[in-house]
Scaffold this active site. Structure first.
Site, mmCIF file in Angstrom:
data_model
loop_
_atom_site.group_PDB
_atom_site.id
_atom_site.type_symbol
_atom_site.label_atom_id
_atom_site.label_comp_id
_atom_site.label_asym_id
_atom_site.label_seq_id
_atom_site.Cartn_x
_atom_site.Cartn_y
_atom_site.Cartn_z
ATOM 1 N N ASN A 43 0.778 -1.230 0.000
ATOM 2 C CA ASN A 43 0.000 0.000 0.000
ATOM 3 C C ASN A 43 0.813 1.284 0.000
ATOM 4 O OD1 ASN A 43 -2.503 -1.167 -0.254
ATOM 5 N ND2 ASN A 43 -2.727 -1.513 1.955
ATOM 6 N N HIS A 62 5.960 -3.838 13.393
ATOM 7 C CA HIS A 62 6.523 -4.317 12.138
ATOM 8 C C HIS A 62 7.956 -3.845 11.956
ATOM 9 C CE1 HIS A 62 2.677 -5.741 11.094
ATOM 10 N NE2 HIS A 62 2.145 -4.573 10.879
HETATM 11 N N1 CTP Z 1 3.986 -1.505 2.619
HETATM 12 C C1 CTP Z 1 5.262 -1.030 2.291
HETATM 13 N N2 CTP Z 1 5.537 0.302 2.398
HETATM 14 C C2 CTP Z 1 4.610 1.168 2.837
HETATM 15 C C3 CTP Z 1 3.322 0.704 3.195
HETATM 16 C C4 CTP Z 1 3.041 -0.655 3.078
HETATM 17 O O1 CTP Z 1 6.123 -1.813 1.908
HETATM 18 N N3 CTP Z 1 4.905 2.473 2.905
HETATM 19 C C5 CTP Z 1 3.686 -2.939 2.418
HETATM 20 C C6 CTP Z 1 3.894 -3.763 3.689
HETATM 21 O O2 CTP Z 1 4.378 -5.033 3.343
HETATM 22 C C7 CTP Z 1 2.484 -3.857 4.243
HETATM 23 C C8 CTP Z 1 1.626 -3.900 2.989
HETATM 24 O O3 CTP Z 1 2.315 -3.051 2.063
HETATM 25 O O4 CTP Z 1 2.266 -5.003 5.038
HETATM 26 C C9 CTP Z 1 0.205 -3.407 3.181
HETATM 27 O O5 CTP Z 1 0.206 -2.143 3.814
HETATM 28 P P1 CTP Z 1 -0.646 -1.867 5.139
HETATM 29 O O6 CTP Z 1 -2.075 -2.032 4.795
HETATM 30 O O7 CTP Z 1 -0.231 -0.586 5.739
HETATM 31 O O8 CTP Z 1 -0.072 -3.076 6.024
HETATM 32 P P2 CTP Z 1 -0.159 -3.811 7.418
HETATM 33 O O9 CTP Z 1 1.044 -4.683 7.509
HETATM 34 O O10 CTP Z 1 -1.443 -4.533 7.580
HETATM 35 O O11 CTP Z 1 -0.002 -2.670 8.470
HETATM 36 P P3 CTP Z 1 -0.689 -2.387 9.862
HETATM 37 O O12 CTP Z 1 -0.432 -3.601 10.711
HETATM 38 O O13 CTP Z 1 0.039 -1.152 10.327
HETATM 39 O O14 CTP Z 1 -2.149 -2.174 9.575
#
Ligand code: CTP
Length: 319
Positions: A109, A293
């Site tokens: 994302n 993370h």
């Molecule tokens: N991601 C990335 N760089 C970013 C944002 C997201 O590489 N700036 C990647 C990450 O691998 C992330 C994935 O895109 O897991 C999906 O983004 P997000 O929905 O923000 O991930 P979650 O891991 O679910 O985060 P959170 O636990 O904070 O909701």
């Protein structure tokens, strides 16, 4: 030792490259990248020793009865009751059973997708995985619209749909899910306490509106197994991000995995700011130890795998 042997020096040198910036980040120009099929097979085999995506991607109906009590995976002292609604939405068999694809896209994302023009390329893959119900319509040129598999952390209900306080939030949500048709909606409902209300509301809406989406709820062992695999490769990740979980699962059923929207850094290689998410204004402390993370470490790992032809990372424009 894991086959990939991510040595500390490999990780450190990619660290320097990323900090220094400059287009030298990728050893190969996009056109020169080539899949290393034997490495892909080897990685799949190694991951299979820890988890089997076909099975661990979701618990199935026969695993539980309504009323069963389970312990949260990352919060063992707390428990969850398997409700009638939840039970009725558990799949009979794994939604990924016998599914194999030549090429898959895992779409993260990051705001790095904005102005990338990657939409067409993403949609050209046989199977497209997305994270956290990220919106697509308004961003189609950059992110595409095809979504065969989409994750939804329970917190999304609060973050993106106002905890369904208004009727319009509910409608927006139902509309979003109806656009998914019979794609897989993957809800990590058993990780930590806190989201159970949200999961129940979502389940109730799916049932009430007879939505076709195919719900899946990751197995209780998935996250430990994924962490175990990466640990044996010397990648110390306490809580794998959704994106890393998706790549790890995809190795089971995809021959060629292309990653887009992975860029957990506040600036691009030319020093221009990059949004944390392409679709909202969430700010993130990328390098904080308080964050569960370790996305920059994950990124470096994926970058090493890109250079070895195990996967393809796209962080720039698609031509
Ligand atoms: N991601 C990335 N760089 C970013 C944002 C997201 O590489 N700036 C990647 C990450 O691998 C992330 C994935 O895109 O897991 C999906 O983004 P997000 O929905 O923000 O991930 P979650 O891991 O679910 O985060 P959170 O636990 O904070 O909701």
């Amino acid at each position: 030792d894991g086959v990939l042997s991510f040595s500390r020096s490999m990780i450190n040198s990619s660290d320097k490259i990323i900090r220094k910036g400059g287009s030298s980040i990728f050893q190969h120009r996009a056109e020169d990248w080539k899949i290393n099929s034997s490495l892909v097979v080897e990685i799949r085999k190694n991951i299979l020793q820890f988890l089997d995506a076909e099975r661990d991607v979701s618990v199935v109906k026969s695993s539980f009865k309504p009323g069963d009590v389970i312990h949260y995976v990352l919060d063992r002292r707390r428990t969850l009751n398997i409700s009638q609604d939840l039970h009725s939405l558990l799949p009979e068999v794994s939604p990924m059973k016998n599914r194999r694809f030549k090429t898959c896209a895992v779409v993260g994302n990051s705001g790095v997708l904005l102005k990338s023009g990657c939409g067409k390329e993403i949609d050209s893959h046989d199977f497209v995985i997305r994270c956290n119900l990220a919106p697509v319509m308004e961003y189609a040129a950059d992110v595409g619209t095809k979504s065969d598999f989409i994750t939804m952390n329970p917190s999304v209900v609060q973050r993106a749909f106002g905890s369904f306080r208004n009727e319009s939030d509910k409608e927006k949500f139902v509309h979003r899910l109806s656009m998914l048709n019979d794609s897989v909606l993957w809800i990590p409902a058993f990780m930590v306490k806190g989201g159970e209300k949200h999961v129940e509301w979502v389940n109730a809406l799916i049932l009430k509106n007879k939505l076709k989406v195919r719900t899946a709820y990751p197995s209780l062992r998935l996250i430990h197994a994924v962490r175990g695999y990466w640990l044996t490769n010397k990648v110390h990740i306490k809580r794998p991000s959704t994106g890393l979980l998706m790549y790890t699962l995809a190795t089971r059923f995809c021959d060629e995995i292309h990653l887009y929207g992975f860029w957990p850094f506040p600036k691009d290689l030319h020093g221009k700011p990059v949004k944390y998410h392409y679709y909202d204004d969430l700010k993130y402390r990328y390098f904080s130890n308080a964050s569960p993370h370790r996305m920059p470490l994950e990124f470096k790992t994926l970058y090493v795998l890109h250079n070895r032809g195990a996967l393809k990372l796209t962080t720039g424009k698609c031509i």
